[in-house]
Structures are given as structure tokens and as C-alpha cells.
Design a protein around this motif. Structure first.
Motif, PDB file in Angstrom:
ATOM      1  N   ALA A 250       0.744  -1.191  -0.079  1.00 18.57           N
ATOM      2  CA  ALA A 250      -0.167   0.001   0.016  1.00 18.57           C
ATOM      3  C   ALA A 250       0.694   1.236   0.146  1.00 18.57           C
ATOM      4  O   ALA A 250       1.960   1.356   0.508  1.00 18.57           O
ATOM      5  CB  ALA A 250      -1.032  -0.186   1.218  1.00 18.57           C
ATOM      6  N   SER A 251       0.339   2.356  -0.313  1.00 18.32           N
ATOM      7  CA  SER A 251       0.910   3.667  -0.332  1.00 18.32           C
ATOM      8  C   SER A 251       1.124   4.312   1.031  1.00 18.32           C
ATOM      9  O   SER A 251       0.429   3.568   2.162  1.00 18.32           O
ATOM     10  CB  SER A 251       0.421   4.415  -1.365  1.00 18.32           C
ATOM     11  OG  SER A 251      -0.999   4.861  -0.926  1.00 18.32           O
TER      12      SER A 251
ATOM     13  N   ARG B 148      -3.637   3.581   0.296  1.00 20.67           N
ATOM     14  CA  ARG B 148      -4.298   3.020  -0.728  1.00 20.67           C
ATOM     15  C   ARG B 148      -3.574   1.689  -1.115  1.00 20.67           C
ATOM     16  O   ARG B 148      -2.334   1.686  -1.287  1.00 20.67           O
ATOM     17  CB  ARG B 148      -4.360   4.122  -1.989  1.00 20.67           C
ATOM     18  CG  ARG B 148      -5.036   3.603  -2.913  1.00 20.67           C
ATOM     19  CD  ARG B 148      -5.813   4.905  -3.597  1.00 20.67           C
ATOM     20  NE  ARG B 148      -6.491   4.438  -4.863  1.00 20.67           N
ATOM     21  CZ  ARG B 148      -7.514   4.237  -5.209  1.00 20.67           C
ATOM     22  NH1 ARG B 148      -8.102   3.929  -4.130  1.00 20.67           N
ATOM     23  NH2 ARG B 148      -7.943   3.820  -6.348  1.00 20.67           N
TER      24      ARG B 148
ATOM     25  N   PHE C 288      -2.102  -1.260  -3.740  1.00 13.06           N
ATOM     26  CA  PHE C 288      -1.672  -1.406  -5.012  1.00 13.06           C
ATOM     27  C   PHE C 288      -2.602  -2.573  -5.384  1.00 13.06           C
ATOM     28  O   PHE C 288      -2.111  -3.917  -5.460  1.00 13.06           O
ATOM     29  CB  PHE C 288      -0.395  -1.612  -5.134  1.00 13.06           C
ATOM     30  CG  PHE C 288       0.487  -0.412  -4.693  1.00 13.06           C
ATOM     31  CD1 PHE C 288       0.026   0.793  -4.871  1.00 13.06           C
ATOM     32  CD2 PHE C 288       1.640  -0.693  -3.768  1.00 13.06           C
ATOM     33  CE1 PHE C 288       0.870   1.958  -4.454  1.00 13.06           C
ATOM     34  CE2 PHE C 288       2.501   0.582  -3.372  1.00 13.06           C
ATOM     35  CZ  PHE C 288       1.912   1.675  -3.815  1.00 13.06           C
ATOM     36  N   GLY C 289      -3.618  -2.566  -6.267  1.00 14.30           N
ATOM     37  CA  GLY C 289      -4.509  -3.432  -6.516  1.00 14.30           C
ATOM     38  C   GLY C 289      -5.742  -3.490  -5.510  1.00 14.30           C
ATOM     39  O   GLY C 289      -6.074  -2.504  -4.986  1.00 14.30           O
ATOM     40  N   SER C 290      -6.461  -4.539  -5.566  1.00  9.88           N
ATOM     41  CA  SER C 290      -7.699  -4.566  -4.652  1.00  9.88           C
ATOM     42  C   SER C 290      -7.799  -6.064  -4.018  1.00  9.88           C
ATOM     43  O   SER C 290      -6.993  -7.124  -4.447  1.00  9.88           O
ATOM     44  CB  SER C 290      -9.030  -4.453  -5.521  1.00  9.88           C
ATOM     45  OG  SER C 290      -9.120  -5.512  -6.385  1.00  9.88           O
TER      46      SER C 290
ATOM     47  N   LYS D 248     -10.042  -1.014  -1.943  1.00  6.13           N
ATOM     48  CA  LYS D 248      -8.746  -0.667  -2.541  1.00  6.13           C
ATOM     49  C   LYS D 248      -8.114   0.092  -1.681  1.00  6.13           C
ATOM     50  O   LYS D 248      -7.193   0.835  -1.688  1.00  6.13           O
ATOM     51  CB  LYS D 248      -8.886   0.093  -3.562  1.00  6.13           C
ATOM     52  CG  LYS D 248      -9.368  -0.718  -4.828  1.00  6.13           C
ATOM     53  CD  LYS D 248      -9.364   0.190  -6.087  1.00  6.13           C
ATOM     54  CE  LYS D 248      -9.217  -0.672  -7.159  1.00  6.13           C
ATOM     55  NZ  LYS D 248      -8.682  -0.187  -8.494  1.00  6.13           N
TER      56      LYS D 248
ATOM     57  N   ARG E 102       6.834  -3.889   3.916  1.00  2.01           N
ATOM     58  CA  ARG E 102       7.594  -3.693   2.443  1.00  2.01           C
ATOM     59  C   ARG E 102       8.767  -4.614   2.465  1.00  2.01           C
ATOM     60  O   ARG E 102       9.786  -4.854   3.139  1.00  2.01           O
ATOM     61  CB  ARG E 102       7.844  -2.482   1.934  1.00  2.01           C
ATOM     62  CG  ARG E 102       6.498  -1.778   1.677  1.00  2.01           C
ATOM     63  CD  ARG E 102       6.576  -0.333   1.172  1.00  2.01           C
ATOM     64  NE  ARG E 102       5.471   0.496   1.373  1.00  2.01           N
ATOM     65  CZ  ARG E 102       5.434   1.537   1.038  1.00  2.01           C
ATOM     66  NH1 ARG E 102       6.152   2.284   0.494  1.00  2.01           N
ATOM     67  NH2 ARG E 102       4.301   2.158   1.110  1.00  2.01           N
TER      68      ARG E 102
END
Length: 152
Positions: free
Chosen positions: A85-86, A90, A92-94, A124, A152
Motif C-alpha cells: 500500500a502507499s 491506498r 496497489f490492487g484490490s 482498495k 515492504r
């Protein structure tokens, strides 16, 4: 037009049901999406196979559906770790229904069919979301899904 449903179609029927629909609806919607096949004499054998597969997946009865709904309501919010996610949360994808089903199972919940889930649009973003499950024509259950970003 007489058709045999191969998938669950809302407000029409379940797999294996023989339904009578308008020609345009069958020809332009159901048949191209492979939600139904034409009802022929040879298709009768397929109906038996479709119904048998449906019975294996289907919740046994109303009492069993209410039991599963109670299990889902007693669960704490189901944790789901999304891929990435950012910084604003949000994704990246769903989130897919298959991921939700495996998260429910990992949280100690019942085994669900991914096709019975109703996600609130596309998930999302991280945070809490309410997911609905249609267990039986008379029983719907809701549960909370907590989506978090994986490291990450």
C-alpha cells in the motif's frame, strides 16, 4: 427461451435450475457470459451433475445457515494483510473474494464459498470494511474485515 442455469443468477435461480426467460435476455446476456446453456434433451444429464455439485457446496439447510451466521458474528474483526500500500493507505490492487475467504478460514471461521461474498465495491484501501455473505436465500450475515498493509 428455455435455459439451464450453470451459475447463480440473482432474481432468477441457482445452478441446475431450468428457467424460462425472454429470448433477448437469454441470447444477449445469459448465454454469452456462460451463465446458462440451452435446455435440450441431452442437457438433462448435465443438470444432474450441476445439481450434485451444487449440493456439495451448498449450506445444508436453514438451521445450518443460521449456525454459520452466528459463527461469523462471533468472530473478532478478520485480519487481512494486503500485498502493498502507499503511505496514504491506498492498496496497489484490490482485495479479492478468495483472499477474504482464506482470511476468514485463518481466523478460525467457517469455510465459505467465495461466490457467496458481497464486497462493498472494490476494497482498495486499508482500514475496516463490512463484508456480507449470502448463506441461504433467507440468511445473510455480515462481518468486519480489517485490511492492513504488509511490511515492504
Amino acid at each position: 427461451m428455455k435455459l439451464i442455469l450453470t451459475a447463480d443468477v440473482s432474481n432468477l435461480g441457482a445452478p441446475g435450475d431450468i428457467v424460462e426467460v425472454k429470448d433477448g435476455y437469454g441470447r444477449n446476456y445469459l448465454l454469452p457470459r456462460q451463465l446458462a446453456i440451452p435446455a435440450t434433451r441431452g442437457a438433462e444429464k448435465e443438470v444432474a451433475a450441476i445439481r450434485k455439485a451444487r449440493q456439495v457446496r451448498e449450506v445444508r439447510d436453514l438451521g445450518h445457515a443460521k449456525e454459520i451466521a452466528a459463527q461469523l458474528k462471533s468472530l473478532p474483526p478478520v485480519q487481512l494483510s494486503a500485498r502493498a500500500a502507499s503511505d496514504s493507505g491506498r492498496l496497489f490492487g484490490s482485495v479479492t473474494p478468495a483472499e477474504v475467504v482464506s482470511a476468514v478460514r485463518a481466523a478460525g471461521g467457517p469455510q465459505l464459498d467465495r461466490r457467496t461474498l458481497t464486497l462493498p465495491g472494490q476494497i482498495k484501501a486499508t482500514g475496516q470494511h463490512t463484508v456480507s455473505v449470502r448463506l441461504h436465500p433467507e440468511v445473510d450475515a455480515d462481518f468486519e474485515l480489517e485490511v492492513s498493509a504488509s511490511a515492504r
